[in-house]
Design a protein around this motif. Structure first.
Motif, mmCIF file in Angstrom:
data_model
loop_
_atom_site.group_PDB
_atom_site.id
_atom_site.type_symbol
_atom_site.label_atom_id
_atom_site.label_comp_id
_atom_site.label_asym_id
_atom_site.label_seq_id
_atom_site.Cartn_x
_atom_site.Cartn_y
_atom_site.Cartn_z
ATOM 1 N N THR A 1 -0.117 -6.556 1.034
ATOM 2 C CA THR A 1 -0.165 -5.881 2.333
ATOM 3 C C THR A 1 0.891 -6.453 3.275
ATOM 4 O O THR A 1 1.400 -7.558 3.072
ATOM 5 C CB THR A 1 -1.539 -6.028 3.002
ATOM 6 N N GLY B 1 -2.787 1.183 0.026
ATOM 7 C CA GLY B 1 -3.537 0.969 1.265
ATOM 8 C C GLY B 1 -3.955 2.278 1.921
ATOM 9 O O GLY B 1 -4.857 2.310 2.745
ATOM 10 N N HIS C 1 -2.330 4.164 4.043
ATOM 11 C CA HIS C 1 -1.987 4.478 5.425
ATOM 12 C C HIS C 1 -0.766 5.381 5.571
ATOM 13 O O HIS C 1 -0.362 5.707 6.687
ATOM 14 C CB HIS C 1 -1.902 3.203 6.256
ATOM 15 N N ASP D 1 0.627 -1.479 13.461
ATOM 16 C CA ASP D 1 -0.167 -2.377 14.300
ATOM 17 C C ASP D 1 -1.044 -3.243 13.391
ATOM 18 O O ASP D 1 -1.066 -3.032 12.180
ATOM 19 C CB ASP D 1 -1.000 -1.562 15.301
ATOM 20 N N PRO D 2 -1.770 -4.224 13.957
ATOM 21 C CA PRO D 2 -2.470 -5.182 13.095
ATOM 22 C C PRO D 2 -3.428 -4.540 12.085
ATOM 23 O O PRO D 2 -3.460 -4.942 10.915
ATOM 24 C CB PRO D 2 -3.247 -6.054 14.094
ATOM 25 N N GLN D 3 -4.209 -3.550 12.525
ATOM 26 C CA GLN D 3 -5.165 -2.938 11.597
ATOM 27 C C GLN D 3 -4.448 -2.213 10.466
ATOM 28 O O GLN D 3 -4.866 -2.285 9.305
ATOM 29 C CB GLN D 3 -6.083 -1.955 12.338
ATOM 30 N N VAL D 4 -3.400 -1.487 10.820
ATOM 31 C CA VAL D 4 -2.654 -0.748 9.789
ATOM 32 C C VAL D 4 -1.982 -1.737 8.830
ATOM 33 O O VAL D 4 -1.957 -1.522 7.613
ATOM 34 C CB VAL D 4 -1.625 0.203 10.442
ATOM 35 N N ARG D 5 -1.488 -2.848 9.367
ATOM 36 C CA ARG D 5 -0.826 -3.844 8.500
ATOM 37 C C ARG D 5 -1.814 -4.549 7.574
ATOM 38 O O ARG D 5 -1.408 -5.126 6.563
ATOM 39 C CB ARG D 5 -0.091 -4.882 9.362
ATOM 40 N N SER D 6 -3.105 -4.526 7.919
ATOM 41 C CA SER D 6 -4.063 -5.170 7.019
ATOM 42 C C SER D 6 -4.386 -4.281 5.825
ATOM 43 O O SER D 6 -4.906 -4.745 4.821
ATOM 44 C CB SER D 6 -5.339 -5.591 7.770
ATOM 45 N N MET D 7 -4.070 -2.997 5.917
ATOM 46 C CA MET D 7 -4.273 -2.087 4.783
ATOM 47 C C MET D 7 -2.953 -1.686 4.126
ATOM 48 O O MET D 7 -2.861 -1.584 2.912
ATOM 49 C CB MET D 7 -4.998 -0.806 5.248
#
Lengths: 164, 284
Positions: free
Chosen positions: B77, B33, B35, B103-109
């Motif tokens: 993910t 991902g 990140h 956070d949500p965006q980081v968890r989506s990647m």
């Protein structure tokens, strides 16, 4: 010269093609090459969320995606959500409920909120706050942002009922 | 915030990935991902002349649950972990932990594989994997091997993974008993000041066994055998919990940083572990 690769992506339903070094960040490609300046650069370190866009159906921070990773992807930014003549329900609600002051975080806020309302069409206030935790605002204290998103959710659900 | 230039590779299968790793050795790194790795590259703390994006490689995703064993592909993910009701039923501590990561965006990647593979002591999944006694599957051109999460971490960003190996999956037995992952952080998205992963099995009024591991209190995740032993055979009263937190503090070596001085971290670690034990016990 560093090596470039050919990038093709769909941005707000239009095809974009360009040559770029793969290390270029998606946010820089959008803003500097494609003149899509809705997504902002706040921290550039994946904390603030001002650069949030939708990449292949997922909310992402475009400062932490190499353009090479987005090759072939479908990208949606605030420019692809509503138009000045026909605002998206979220844009309307942010205006109505003072969901912004300086406006810097707003494009990222609204893109993340739009995805959140797809994931949870009827969120509680707590779900909104948890779902928006990756977006930082230094003006509003979040109160009116939450209020705006809750109002947009009600509005979108009512529209959905009318459409049915 | 632009990283040093690199050659970008996007192979379509694992053979292609392993080929590139064999050719370039430690000049090549795989990207899941991104990140953890991309921020390091942007800060130029990681230099990666050859970056291998895994997104087109088949067979690295998916959550399989069967016969009491759970197998999760490395490219799964954090959001996929959160969204899997089957996984939440079989191993609820997975969802509880993922919800506390970033956070949500980081968890989506961000992926499970990326979280466990690097050896970043701040990451949450490594301690959880030690608590669950998970195995990591490592693949190289010369074959496949498994390394226990409890043996994998050697130091900060130092692991048993060879330069020619890719971590492809995580597997563990479906956990028994009550669970808790409790984390103290300064703000949303932060790494833990201290976090505790706890599984407790109850028989009647007593704890028959426990498994306890801690995040960000040393160079590696820390499995505390002493803390687990302190609870076994007890009714998990306040004195038993105190014995467990004391044993845990003997196993950890926090250092002073911008999350606080050593004494504060030890204080937080004890509070967090007490809360995690109480929560896990109440769910057992």
């Amino acid at each position: 010269m560093p090596k470039t690769i050919k990038i093709t992506m769909t941005v707000n339903d239009s095809t974009a093609e360009f040559e770029a070094e793969p290390r270029e960040l998606l946010i820089h490609s959008l803003r500097n090459r494609l003149d899509i300046t809705g997504p902002h650069i706040g921290c550039e370190t994946s904390h603030c969320g001002a650069c949030t866009v939708t990449l292949d159906g997922k909310s992402v921070k475009s400062c932490t995606v190499f353009v090479g990773q987005a090759n072939g992807a479908d990208v949606r930014t605030i420019e692809g959500l509503g138009t000045p003549d026909s605002l998206h329900s979220l844009q309307e609600a942010f205006r109505e409920h003072h969901g912004l002051q300086c406006g810097y975080c707003t494009p990222g806020m609204i893109m993340r909120a739009a995805k959140l309302l797809e994931e949870i069409p009827n969120p509680t206030e707590e779900e909104v706050r948890f779902g928006m935790a990756g977006n930082i605002c230094r003006c509003t204290g979040y109160q009116n942002i939450v209020k705006s998103i809750m109002a947009a959710a009600r509005d979108m659900n009512e529209e959905g009922e009318v459409a049915q | 915030m632009i990283p040093a230039a690199f050659d970008y590779h996007r192979p379509r299968d694992m053979a292609g990935v392993l080929d590139i790793l064999e050719t370039y050795g430690d000049d090549a790194r795989v990207l899941a991902g991104g990140h953890s790795l991309i921020p390091m590259m942007k800060l130029r703390m990681a230099e990666v002349p050859h970056l291998i994006d895994l997104q087109d490689v088949n067979g690295l995703g998916g959550i399989e649950i069967g016969n009491g064993t759970i197998v999760i592909g490395a490219m799964t993910t954090q959001n996929e972990i959160i969204q899997s009701d089957a996984l939440a039923a079989a191993a609820p501590i997975m969802r509880e932990t993922s919800l506390q990561i970033a956070d949500p965006q980081v968890r989506s990647m961000g992926t499970l594989g990326g979280n466990v593979a690097n050896g970043d002591p701040g990451n949450d999944m490594p301690a959880l994997m030690q608590c669950l006694n998970a195995d990591f599957t490592l693949v190289s051109a010369s074959g496949e091997r498994t390394v226990a999460a409890r043996d994998y971490y050697e130091g900060p960003y130092m692991t048993k993974r060879g330069d020619d190996e890719v971590l492809t999956a995580v597997s563990f037995a479906a956990p028994e008993g009550g669970h808790a992952y409790v984390k103290q952080k300064r703000k949303i998205g932060d790494y833990a000041t201290a976090a505790a992963a706890v599984q407790i099995v109850r028989e009647g009024d007593a704890c028959s066994r426990a498994s306890i591991a801690m995040t960000n209190l040393g160079d590696t995740p820390i499995l505390s055998a002493g803390a687990s032993a302190a609870l076994a055979g007890t009714a998990v009263g306040q004195q038993d919990i105190h014995a467990a937190t004391t044993a845990m503090l003997g196993d950890t070596e926090p250092v002073e940083d911008n999350r606080g001085p050593v004494d504060f971290k030890r204080h937080v670690a004890a509070v967090i572990l007490r809360r995690a034990i109480e929560l896990a016990w109440s769910r057992s």
